[in-house]
Each structure stands twice: as C-alpha cells, then as structure tokens.
Scaffold this active site. Sequence first.
Site, PDB file in Angstrom:
ATOM      1  N   TYR A   1       0.018   5.593  13.420  1.00 57.05           N
ATOM      2  CA  TYR A   1      -1.433   5.733  13.335  1.00 57.05           C
ATOM      3  C   TYR A   1      -1.925   4.867  14.685  1.00 57.05           C
ATOM      4  O   TYR A   1      -1.144   4.584  15.565  1.00 57.05           O
ATOM      5  CB  TYR A   1      -1.828   4.997  12.169  1.00 57.05           C
ATOM      6  CG  TYR A   1      -1.487   5.934  10.889  1.00 57.05           C
ATOM      7  CD1 TYR A   1      -1.613   7.180  10.924  1.00 57.05           C
ATOM      8  CD2 TYR A   1      -0.754   5.443   9.793  1.00 57.05           C
ATOM      9  CE1 TYR A   1      -1.234   8.062   9.820  1.00 57.05           C
ATOM     10  CE2 TYR A   1      -0.380   6.190   8.765  1.00 57.05           C
ATOM     11  CZ  TYR A   1      -0.620   7.548   8.634  1.00 57.05           C
ATOM     12  OH  TYR A   1      -0.246   8.350   7.561  1.00 57.05           O
TER      13      TYR A   1
ATOM     14  N   GLU B   1      -5.550  -1.355   2.468  1.00 64.68           N
ATOM     15  CA  GLU B   1      -5.003  -0.889   3.919  1.00 64.68           C
ATOM     16  C   GLU B   1      -6.049  -0.249   4.559  1.00 64.68           C
ATOM     17  O   GLU B   1      -6.373   0.812   4.412  1.00 64.68           O
ATOM     18  CB  GLU B   1      -3.690  -0.136   3.552  1.00 64.68           C
ATOM     19  CG  GLU B   1      -3.211   0.169   4.692  1.00 64.68           C
ATOM     20  CD  GLU B   1      -1.913   1.009   4.460  1.00 64.68           C
ATOM     21  OE1 GLU B   1      -0.790   0.740   4.763  1.00 64.68           O
ATOM     22  OE2 GLU B   1      -2.050   2.254   3.727  1.00 64.68           O
TER      23      GLU B   1
ATOM     24  N   ARG C   1      13.460   0.136  -1.591  1.00 62.99           N
ATOM     25  CA  ARG C   1      13.453   0.632  -2.781  1.00 62.99           C
ATOM     26  C   ARG C   1      14.417  -0.294  -3.781  1.00 62.99           C
ATOM     27  O   ARG C   1      15.176  -0.025  -4.498  1.00 62.99           O
ATOM     28  CB  ARG C   1      14.320   1.921  -2.570  1.00 62.99           C
ATOM     29  CG  ARG C   1      13.792   3.020  -3.962  1.00 62.99           C
ATOM     30  CD  ARG C   1      14.354   4.445  -3.525  1.00 62.99           C
ATOM     31  NE  ARG C   1      15.409   4.472  -2.731  1.00 62.99           N
ATOM     32  CZ  ARG C   1      16.753   4.587  -2.986  1.00 62.99           C
ATOM     33  NH1 ARG C   1      16.998   4.156  -4.278  1.00 62.99           N
ATOM     34  NH2 ARG C   1      17.674   4.674  -2.106  1.00 62.99           N
TER      35      ARG C   1
ATOM     36  N   PRO D   1       0.872  -1.184   0.138  1.00 63.60           N
ATOM     37  CA  PRO D   1       0.019  -0.066   0.003  1.00 63.60           C
ATOM     38  C   PRO D   1       0.959   1.190  -0.160  1.00 63.60           C
ATOM     39  O   PRO D   1       1.919   1.602   0.638  1.00 63.60           O
ATOM     40  CB  PRO D   1      -0.838  -0.144   1.295  1.00 63.60           C
ATOM     41  CG  PRO D   1      -0.673  -1.743   1.939  1.00 63.60           C
ATOM     42  CD  PRO D   1       0.666  -1.985   1.062  1.00 63.60           C
TER      43      PRO D   1
ATOM     44  N   ASP E   1      11.421   5.175   6.575  1.00 64.77           N
ATOM     45  CA  ASP E   1      10.406   4.411   5.857  1.00 64.77           C
ATOM     46  C   ASP E   1      10.797   4.469   4.354  1.00 64.77           C
ATOM     47  O   ASP E   1      11.027   3.478   3.681  1.00 64.77           O
ATOM     48  CB  ASP E   1       9.105   4.501   6.063  1.00 64.77           C
ATOM     49  CG  ASP E   1       8.340   3.235   5.796  1.00 64.77           C
ATOM     50  OD1 ASP E   1       8.623   2.071   6.151  1.00 64.77           O
ATOM     51  OD2 ASP E   1       7.597   3.387   4.903  1.00 64.77           O
TER      52      ASP E   1
ATOM     53  N   CYS F   1       5.830  11.424 -10.844  1.00 65.40           N
ATOM     54  CA  CYS F   1       7.346  10.704 -10.701  1.00 65.40           C
ATOM     55  C   CYS F   1       8.340  11.313 -11.836  1.00 65.40           C
ATOM     56  O   CYS F   1       7.963  11.702 -12.920  1.00 65.40           O
ATOM     57  CB  CYS F   1       7.020   9.247 -11.000  1.00 65.40           C
ATOM     58  SG  CYS F   1       8.498   8.212 -11.004  1.00 65.40           S
TER      59      CYS F   1
ATOM     60  N   CYS G   1       7.405  11.780  -5.525  1.00 62.16           N
ATOM     61  CA  CYS G   1       6.214  10.954  -5.302  1.00 62.16           C
ATOM     62  C   CYS G   1       5.484  11.508  -4.189  1.00 62.16           C
ATOM     63  O   CYS G   1       4.310  11.420  -4.187  1.00 62.16           O
ATOM     64  CB  CYS G   1       6.259   9.606  -5.749  1.00 62.16           C
ATOM     65  SG  CYS G   1       7.577   8.764  -4.790  1.00 62.16           S
TER      66      CYS G   1
ATOM     67  N   ASP H   1      23.494  18.226 -28.484  1.00 61.21           N
ATOM     68  CA  ASP H   1      24.063  19.084 -27.295  1.00 61.21           C
ATOM     69  C   ASP H   1      25.234  19.566 -27.404  1.00 61.21           C
ATOM     70  O   ASP H   1      26.205  19.175 -27.986  1.00 61.21           O
ATOM     71  CB  ASP H   1      23.967  18.314 -26.102  1.00 61.21           C
ATOM     72  CG  ASP H   1      23.833  18.982 -24.876  1.00 61.21           C
ATOM     73  OD1 ASP H   1      22.773  18.979 -23.974  1.00 61.21           O
ATOM     74  OD2 ASP H   1      24.470  19.764 -24.475  1.00 61.21           O
TER      75      ASP H   1
ATOM     76  N   CYS I   1      13.775   3.729 -10.161  1.00 56.77           N
ATOM     77  CA  CYS I   1      13.505   4.609  -9.354  1.00 56.77           C
ATOM     78  C   CYS I   1      14.859   5.389  -8.911  1.00 56.77           C
ATOM     79  O   CYS I   1      15.696   4.765  -8.643  1.00 56.77           O
ATOM     80  CB  CYS I   1      12.783   4.120  -7.931  1.00 56.77           C
ATOM     81  SG  CYS I   1      12.742   5.359  -6.565  1.00 56.77           S
TER      82      CYS I   1
END
Length: 700
Positions: free
Chosen positions: A180, A104, A302, A29, A270, A366, A354, A421, A348
């Site tokens: 929570y 969740e 990750r 989640p 986290d 993203c 995000c 470039d 990533c």
Amino acid sequence: MGCNPRYEVLFEPVRIGPVTAPNRFYQVPHASGMTNARPRTRAAFREMKAEGGWGVVCTGAVSIDPSSDDAPLPFATMWDKNDIRAHALMTEAVHRHGALAGVELWHGGASVMNRASRLPPISPSGIPWMATHVGFMGNLRPKTMDRSDIRDVLRWQAEGARKARSAGFDIVYVYAGMGYLGYEFLLPEYNHRTDEYGGSIENRVRFVREMIEVTKDAVGASCGVALRVSLEELRGRPGRNQPSEAHELIELLADIPDLFDVKMDSSPTDCSASRFSGEGSHEPVIDFVKTLTRKPVVGVGRFTSPDTMVSQIRRGVLDLIGGARPSIADPFLPAKIREGREAEIRECIGCNICISSWHDGVPVRCTQNPTAGEEWRRGWHPERIEQTSRPERILVVGGGPAGLECALTLGRRGHQVTLADSARAFGGRLAFERTLPGLSAWNRVVDYRLGRLSEMSNVSLHLESRLGADDIIELGPDRVVLATGARWTNMLYSPMEIPVGRLDHSQAFTPDDIANGRLPEGPTLVFDFDNYYMGGVLAEHLAAQGIAVSYATPAGQASAWTIMTNELPLVHRALSKRQVQVMTLTTLKAFDGEAATLSHLFTGEESRVPCRSVLIVGLRVPRGELFDALMARAEDLDAAGIRSVDRIGDALAPGAIVHAVHSGHRLGRELGTVMSEQPFRRDTPIVDAETNFEMNAAAK
Ligand code: ADP
Ligand code: SF4
C-alpha cells in the site's frame, strides 16, 4: 483451574504511548469482509474477541479518502459522520470488556483501482501493481504524486485520525505495509523519485515519518500511534551502516511511533497456509526489531501454543502476541490460557478459508469456528449455547467434520447423543487427508472435537459401527442425523464447463481409491476439475511415492481456487519440485490404458499423453443410500418413534470442510427448535447521521 505460572507473563499490561493494553494478547488488524455496510455484524465479531480476553482488538483496513477505494473487495471507510457512528459501535463493544480498540487507517496507493470512486489512484512514481490474478487487475494506472498530493494524504491521515478518535479508538495506525501507499514510498521499485522523498533510505522513509508525525500531532495526546510496516523485502537489501535496509528503517524511526506492528510483504508470505509453513514463520524477518527500539513490538505467526508465545516474549522477539487467524478460530484463546484450559483451545488449522472470504467479498468464515461472522446475525456465541429443556436421544451417523461438530453441539445443548462411524477412527475425510503432504495441521478439526466429546458423559462414541436402515429403526432414537459424507466420481468434464459422462476403466482412479490404499501403476495423469487442493496435493502425494505424474486441468492454473487461500504460488512450486508437468485449459476426453486423449478447453485441439493410469479429481456426490433407504420406510420410522431424519455436511451438499462444520453446527443448534421464517437478521448501514454532511467536517 488457574493460569499456569509459566504463562503469567502473557497477562502483563503493556504501555502503548498514552494508553495501556491490559495484557499481551493483541488482535492485529485483519480483514473481516464486514465493512461499514454491516456495522452491527462487525461490532459483534470484534466484541467476541474482547470478551475472550484479547487486550487489544483492531478493526481491518479503513480508507482515509475516496482515492483509496478497493471495490469490489470489501473495505471500511472513515470518510464522514456515518462512518464515525458505524465504527463507534465496534469501539463501544470492545470497551465493554476492558480491551483497547485499534484502527488501521489505510491508503492503498497504486494497489487500488478506484473502480467505484473513479478517482485516479496515486503513487510515489506512477508505478502500478500489475497483478496476475484477475480479481486484482485493473486498467487504470496511478498518477504520480506531486507535493500537493503528498500534503493531501498527510491531511487526510490527520483528519482520519481525529475521526477515529471521535469514534472511540485508542490506537490509531499509520500503514506502510503489504504494497500500500506508505510501503510504495519505502521500496525503490515503486519509488523512483528524485526529490527529498526518493533515493536514500532516509528519503524513502520521509513520507512514513511525516504520516506518523501528523497522526501524533492530531491524536497523540490521547491515542497510541502504531506503525504497521512490512520488512521482508527491505530485510533482503543490504544497508549502508546496518545489516539491511529494514534495520535502517527501524533505526531511523525508532523513537517516533508508540508501537511497531511488523509483518511480511505479501499475503501468501504474511498469511501463509499451514500446508507450506509452520507457527512463527515471520521470526527470521522481524527478530531484530526489538534490538533497535525501546517501543513495544507486535508481530504475528499463527501462534496457538502458549509455550511458543512465552518463548517469543522471553527471547526478546515480541512484546505483544499478535493474532489474526488464531483469534478468529478461537476468540477465547487468551481466556482459556488464563484459566488453565489450554486443552480447550480451538487451534487455527491454517487453511486460509478466512482469507478466501475476503477475496469472495463476504463476511469472514472459519473452518474451525463456525460461529465466526454469525455472532450478530444468528446470535451464535463460540463458547455458550442454549440448553435444551427437552433432552432427546439423537443418533448421529458419520463422524467426519460435520458429524463431529453436530454431535458436539447437540451434546453441549444437553441431548443424549450417540455418534457412530463405520471406520476405525473418527475424522471422515480427514482420516486420509491429514496424511497428505502439508495437511497434518488440518486434523486439529478432529482433535479439538474429539477431545471435547470424550469429556461429555451424555455422548457415546462408537467406531466400526456401519449402520443400515434396519439397525437405525431397531435402535429407535428420537431423531437421526446423517453425516455420511460424499464420494468422488469418475465423471468427466464438458466444454460447457459441467460434469458429463463417466470414464469406466480398471486403471481410472478417484481420490477414494487412493484413500483406500489402491495406488495407480505407472505414469499417471491427474485430471482435476475440482480446482481446490485435492488434485494438486494428490499429484504431490503420488509423485512423492516415485510415480511419474502429470497434471491436467480445464482451469488456468493448477488448483486454481487456491488463489483464494494464498496457496496457489506455492502449489505450483511444490508441483515443479516434484517434476509434475502441469497442463492448463485442458480436459480429459478418453483413456485407453496406454494414453489419455486431451482436448483444449476453448479450441478443442486434441493431443495424446502416454500414461498407464488416470486419477480423476472432479465431482463429488453425497453418499445418499442410507437416507434413501430410511425415506422409503416412513411407517417403520413412525412406529419406532423416530421424529426426524436430517442430513448435514457432504451428505447434504458436498463442499469444503468449512461447509461441513458450519452445516453440522447449524443443525446442532436448530434441531428440535422452532425456526423463525427468516434464518438470520440482516444488517444495514448507518445512514444520514446529518444531511448534506461535509466530508471532512468531523475533523475540525
Ligand atoms: P463430512 O465432511 O460431511 O463430515 P466425511 O466424508 O468427512 O463427511 O465423513 C463421513 C463419515 O461417515 C465417514 O467417516 C464414514 O465412514 C461415515 N459413514 C458413512 N456411511 C456410514 C454408515 N452407513 N454408518 C456409519 N458410518 C458411516
Ligand atoms: Fe484458521 Fe482456517 Fe479458521 Fe482461517 S479459516 S482462522 S486459517 S482455521
């Protein structure tokens, strides 16, 4: 190409109670910012991951009762029939691809302020979360839960679980993490109770145990019941008969849920940014869980490398490879591994843009995947794109993030693309920025695109090619795209909070000077009103080279916007480690080569700070000379057959890399097509499934 035999273990099915995940790729989640207000956007966003091979796809936090109301931050609800219908769009979409759908269920306890519902927040002992960031602050302190409150939450959880089952979910969560409600019972700081819910770890675990039990009673015959729990704090507390209270918690609950989803306690640890931690950073906290339970364990880190994933399985750390950010950056990560296309994974970069989307209250964005959040409203697919029926010769000038993405998108559509470039290497701003402390992973933006471009026969790449208006007219392509970037200015900042005036001095620098290898002399003041990473990271960079650095900003913190990307606490720690003095609510008024004159943003009180150089990290403006020169030659463009000249990325509107990539992608998709009047479709909530519908009727 088939799957590398080394990675086949990742495609084994895993039983989760009464359901079976088809493989080990588990999209845990995570917030999407879409909520029940955008049910089609959400369904399409989650569906893409199922299509890309994730065996389990979960939705983000879903409130079980109006006493858990995070407004104005985005959160989903499972309160009534409209909610069930909204979620059903997602579960149907996920099931179309053979994946399981998870939900969740969530109660925020003391961490929500119930700004919209105006109900008192609830918590085990009335202890509030006193957040420092204004976006999370509130003035209403929670009510201490009595026994009937506990019974209510257990009932809401059971009703939420039944509604979730009606919506088609296969895995239903009990949430005891991230500050929570369930977590608040576990932590002695929040839980001062003297009844059977407080005191010993056995008592503090009781509420979570009962939450799992009522969920299992409600839906356990048909749905897997997962416990999501944060273990960081508890791992730091010695246990009585185990190394830590985290061990004791897992031991106490070992046989109860069908799955353990284990994680850290706060968003910055986290979901830590790559600037400050690497792949697999949770392992030292969660590595023991599988030694104490036979139930499957999922965790995150990750993960983008299949070798790291396999190592987690083989070493007995995890059973399921959890992914949130890696699944946003590349929904097709599992499919690419299965098909032996690992080189094509869009990894990533760990920038946490995000997460900033959730803090902003909008659908997820993203940096690596410009199609994230655009699946439904713009119809963008991360791997497929409509071929053009009329290939054109298109010149893209500038190979930074915007130019690379645009060239790639145009090339995938079948155009003949030339990318030029002036620099010695592609990457634009990243050619320098990737060398700054902690930013090397950001170069994945360049690596992924260059890798794909170099395989395309219809794209030619040219370095050390500075193009002026004459060159372009002589080349005479069908279309020109300018991705020439932006430059930093030496503008100062006014108490009205807008850039004003300029500081012209031989010892006044901008980030472009540092990028060009010109280093300041002597003690240097960094003056930052850009507020994102650049000022902080350059202060670190200069200090690392032995320069005495102080840092001033009109904002309340150093790199103030990095609160949005979970980096702020770590930026301050990094500056402190480098002995960089931080001055906040401060503007730079003047500099004479010996000292800087600073002024307090609100009081105007002045002070002088001795320094030999200043580095201004403030306003960026487009490099617009080439565009202006071409616009001045409309007749020559016509004569050369050049149909259009467009600007993208920083050359159009300076922004973060995420903006440049999106801008390049959008033009790549749209160039030469007929655009409708509306740039995207607008989603609407599902309403009035039944008038006067009783809140909890669906649970009966
Ligand atoms: P963005 O973030 O929008 O992609 P960047 O600043 O990262 O912008 O990249 C812009 C790129 O454009 C740089 O690599 C720069 O060398 C290149 N560039 C700028 N002007 C020209 C020009 N006239 N000819 C060729 N390349 C150019
Ligand atoms: Fe990763 Fe950055 Fe994309 Fe988030 S925004 S998924 S951190 S690349």
